[in-house]
Motif scaffolding. Structure first.
Motif, mmCIF file in Angstrom:
data_model
loop_
_atom_site.group_PDB
_atom_site.id
_atom_site.type_symbol
_atom_site.label_atom_id
_atom_site.label_comp_id
_atom_site.label_asym_id
_atom_site.label_seq_id
_atom_site.Cartn_x
_atom_site.Cartn_y
_atom_site.Cartn_z
ATOM 1 N N SER A 1 0.822 -1.218 0.000
ATOM 2 C CA SER A 1 0.000 0.000 0.000
ATOM 3 C C SER A 1 0.850 1.261 0.000
ATOM 4 O O SER A 1 0.311 2.355 0.087
ATOM 5 N N GLY A 2 2.178 1.125 -0.072
ATOM 6 C CA GLY A 2 3.006 2.337 -0.127
ATOM 7 C C GLY A 2 4.330 2.162 0.589
ATOM 8 O O GLY A 2 4.814 1.040 0.809
ATOM 9 N N HIS A 3 4.895 3.305 0.958
ATOM 10 C CA HIS A 3 6.260 3.355 1.474
ATOM 11 C C HIS A 3 6.479 2.457 2.686
ATOM 12 O O HIS A 3 7.426 1.665 2.724
ATOM 13 N N TRP A 4 5.607 2.570 3.696
ATOM 14 C CA TRP A 4 5.872 1.824 4.934
ATOM 15 C C TRP A 4 5.662 0.331 4.751
ATOM 16 O O TRP A 4 6.339 -0.487 5.376
ATOM 17 N N ALA A 5 4.728 -0.050 3.873
ATOM 18 C CA ALA A 5 4.549 -1.478 3.579
ATOM 19 C C ALA A 5 5.804 -2.012 2.904
ATOM 20 O O ALA A 5 6.274 -3.118 3.212
ATOM 21 N N SER A 6 6.368 -1.206 2.019
ATOM 22 C CA SER A 6 7.542 -1.701 1.316
ATOM 23 C C SER A 6 8.766 -1.763 2.236
ATOM 24 O O SER A 6 9.591 -2.679 2.134
ATOM 25 N N ALA B 1 -0.804 -1.397 -4.953
ATOM 26 C CA ALA B 1 -1.411 -0.171 -5.504
ATOM 27 C C ALA B 1 -0.383 0.625 -6.299
ATOM 28 O O ALA B 1 -0.601 1.791 -6.604
ATOM 29 N N HIS B 2 0.692 -0.031 -6.660
ATOM 30 C CA HIS B 2 1.757 0.653 -7.402
ATOM 31 C C HIS B 2 1.224 1.297 -8.690
ATOM 32 O O HIS B 2 1.590 2.425 -9.036
ATOM 33 N N ALA B 3 0.339 0.576 -9.376
ATOM 34 C CA ALA B 3 -0.147 1.054 -10.687
ATOM 35 C C ALA B 3 -0.905 2.376 -10.597
ATOM 36 O O ALA B 3 -0.959 3.122 -11.575
ATOM 37 N N THR B 4 -1.492 2.667 -9.447
ATOM 38 C CA THR B 4 -2.207 3.952 -9.294
ATOM 39 C C THR B 4 -1.356 4.950 -8.523
ATOM 40 O O THR B 4 -1.871 5.956 -8.023
ATOM 41 N N ASN B 5 -0.062 4.681 -8.434
ATOM 42 C CA ASN B 5 0.833 5.536 -7.648
ATOM 43 C C ASN B 5 0.353 5.645 -6.192
ATOM 44 O O ASN B 5 0.491 6.687 -5.558
ATOM 45 N N TYR B 6 -0.249 4.549 -5.706
ATOM 46 C CA TYR B 6 -0.678 4.438 -4.297
ATOM 47 C C TYR B 6 -1.767 5.438 -3.925
ATOM 48 O O TYR B 6 -1.901 5.816 -2.771
ATOM 49 N N THR B 7 -2.575 5.844 -4.917
ATOM 50 C CA THR B 7 -3.730 6.693 -4.616
ATOM 51 C C THR B 7 -4.972 5.846 -4.357
ATOM 52 O O THR B 7 -6.056 6.372 -4.115
ATOM 53 N N THR B 8 -4.809 4.521 -4.413
ATOM 54 C CA THR B 8 -5.890 3.592 -4.059
ATOM 55 C C THR B 8 -5.306 2.597 -3.055
ATOM 56 O O THR B 8 -4.100 2.623 -2.781
ATOM 57 N N LEU B 9 -6.159 1.697 -2.538
ATOM 58 C CA LEU B 9 -5.687 0.671 -1.603
ATOM 59 C C LEU B 9 -5.670 -0.685 -2.294
ATOM 60 O O LEU B 9 -6.638 -1.046 -2.964
ATOM 61 N N PRO B 10 -4.603 -1.459 -2.115
ATOM 62 C CA PRO B 10 -4.614 -2.808 -2.661
ATOM 63 C C PRO B 10 -5.579 -3.689 -1.867
ATOM 64 O O PRO B 10 -5.627 -3.613 -0.636
ATOM 65 N N GLU C 1 1.082 8.436 1.737
ATOM 66 C CA GLU C 1 0.181 8.461 0.582
ATOM 67 C C GLU C 1 -1.209 8.974 0.935
ATOM 68 O O GLU C 1 -1.967 9.366 0.056
ATOM 69 N N GLY C 2 -1.578 8.931 2.231
ATOM 70 C CA GLY C 2 -2.891 9.445 2.650
ATOM 71 C C GLY C 2 -4.037 8.504 2.364
ATOM 72 O O GLY C 2 -5.150 8.952 2.074
ATOM 73 N N THR C 3 -3.780 7.194 2.466
ATOM 74 C CA THR C 3 -4.866 6.215 2.313
ATOM 75 C C THR C 3 -5.062 5.449 3.619
ATOM 76 O O THR C 3 -4.136 5.343 4.424
ATOM 77 N N MET C 4 -6.261 4.905 3.817
ATOM 78 C CA MET C 4 -6.570 4.228 5.086
ATOM 79 C C MET C 4 -7.581 3.123 4.852
ATOM 80 O O MET C 4 -8.591 3.333 4.169
ATOM 81 N N TYR C 5 -7.308 1.960 5.436
ATOM 82 C CA TYR C 5 -8.274 0.858 5.380
ATOM 83 C C TYR C 5 -9.341 1.059 6.451
ATOM 84 O O TYR C 5 -9.010 1.194 7.633
#
Ligand SMILES: *Cc1c(COP(=O)(O)O)cnc(C)c1O
Length: 363
Positions: free
Chosen positions: A98-103, A122-131, A153-157
């Protein structure tokens, strides 16, 4: 002029808590010593750590079969400790990218010789969505790693992925106590304190007790079972940070607990997103359903204008709005301790800046 601190971390703490720390700093509980000077083996500190654990258990409704551990080493150390303690059967985990910290978590797990499968990205959307998971997870995975809130990235489950019997391990560093989840839905939760709980130097680990105690010969400072047995006092714990976090937990209770906090966070975030969505100048790139209530990135699209905005905001007492160095632009972090008045002041300044910089362009 009031100031508001929008830093992503270390971040704003509740003003009454900071004032209480100041008031009782010279002599904790009339002991003649400050909290920084008392022994972690003293009765005084025993009360502090017991209260902190109990208040956290009350707030999150933590079931009795979960241990609460107080670690140092930040969220980052748990990227190492979690696989060492929990990936003991197959040395094989799944991860939602889902982004930097996951990686970062994936990298550190691999350093423990754990195989990491990226189950969705969510790499394909530049992490503007959630996997999200599209197929059942391999039941032999030791666990699935999830970052509940993606600070950069500003996303949240808000809905958790269904992983069957495979435990979910959540890095909750940036929305711990800001969003409600059922602890039973996780094998383990961890969170560095400095986003939403207190000063840096403390990391909370909440782990189901049947998952620990299976690793052999772990370094003591990484051993969950040892920390559970020693009540997090195998060595000197971060006494001051635990004390300050304890005061924040009492403040949270006085605010009505986590459901009330979550509702207030949703209202604060909506003020900012509603402004950004109608703005002609600023925009938030995140898919609406994936948006975080805690960290709100936004841009004008022009780095020079972004810099002018940040400089002007700082002059108006709106501090630390510069975006993360990886993504640029701006980011407003709206943790529990950010008052609604801070968000209103930010929206007012955004509107004034927009009016001053779109004159002539629109007409
Ligand atoms: C800040 C952060 C971390 C790293 O925290 P440290 O305490 O600096 O190690 C890890 N995960 C998330 C989601 C974070 O926001």
């Amino acid at each position: 002029m009031p100031t508001y601190n929008f830093s992503a971390g270390p971040a704003v703490m509740p003003t009454p808590v900071v004032q209480q720390i100041q008031a009782e700093l010279p002599s904790f509980q009339d002991s003649g010593m400050s909290i920084m000077e008392i022994s972690h083996r003293s009765q005084l500190f025993d009360q502090v750590i017991n209260d902190a654990e109990q208040d956290l258990r009350d707030l999150m409704q933590i079931p009795a079969n979960y241990r609460v551990l107080f670690f140092q080493g930040g969220g980052t150390l748990q990227f190492t400790a979690a696989p060492l303690n929990l990936a003991t059967a197959h040395h094989h985990i799944g991860l939602l990218d889902s982004g930097h910290w996951a990686s970062r978590a994936a990298d550190e797990a691999q350093r423990t010789h754990t195989q990491v499968d990226i189950l969705a990205s969510a790499h394909a959307t530049n992490y503007t969505t959630l996997p999200t998971l599209t197929q059942p997870v391999d039941p032999t995975l030791d666990y699935v790693h999830l970052t509940t809130n993606n600070t950069i990235e500003g996303t949240m489950y808000t809905q958790l992925p269904a992983t069957g019997n495979v435990p979910l391990v959540a890095d909750m560093s940036s929305n711990f106590l800001g969003q409600t989840y059922n602890v039973q839905d996780f094998g383990m939760i961890f969170a560095g304190a400095q986003k939403n709980l207190g000063p840096a130097g403390l990391t909370i680990v909440i782990v189901r007790d049947d998952l620990i105690g299976h690793a052999q010969n772990l370094p003591s400072m990484l051993d969950y079972q040892l920390f559970a047995d020693k009540r997090s006092m195998f060595n000197t714990p971060p006494v001051f940070a635990i004390y300050a976090a304890g005061l924040v937990l009492k403040w949270l209770k006085a605010q009505g607990g986590l459901a009330a906090m979550q509702q207030r966070n949703q209202q604060k975030a909506a003020l900012l997103y509603d402004f950004l969505d109608q703005s002609q100048l600023f925009r938030n790139p995140v898919e609406p359903a994936a948006r975080s209530t805690m960290n709100v990135p936004f841009v004008t699209g022009d780095p020079a204008l972004d810099a002018a905005f940040i400089a002007g905001a700082t002059e108006h007492g709106l501090l630390n709005l510069k975006g993360h160095r990886l993504v640029g632009g701006m980011r407003a972090s709206l943790y529990n301790a950010m008052p609604t008045a801070g968000v209103t002041a930010l929206v007012d300044y955004l509107a004034a800046f927009e009016a001053a910089h779109t004159k002539g362009v629109l007409n």
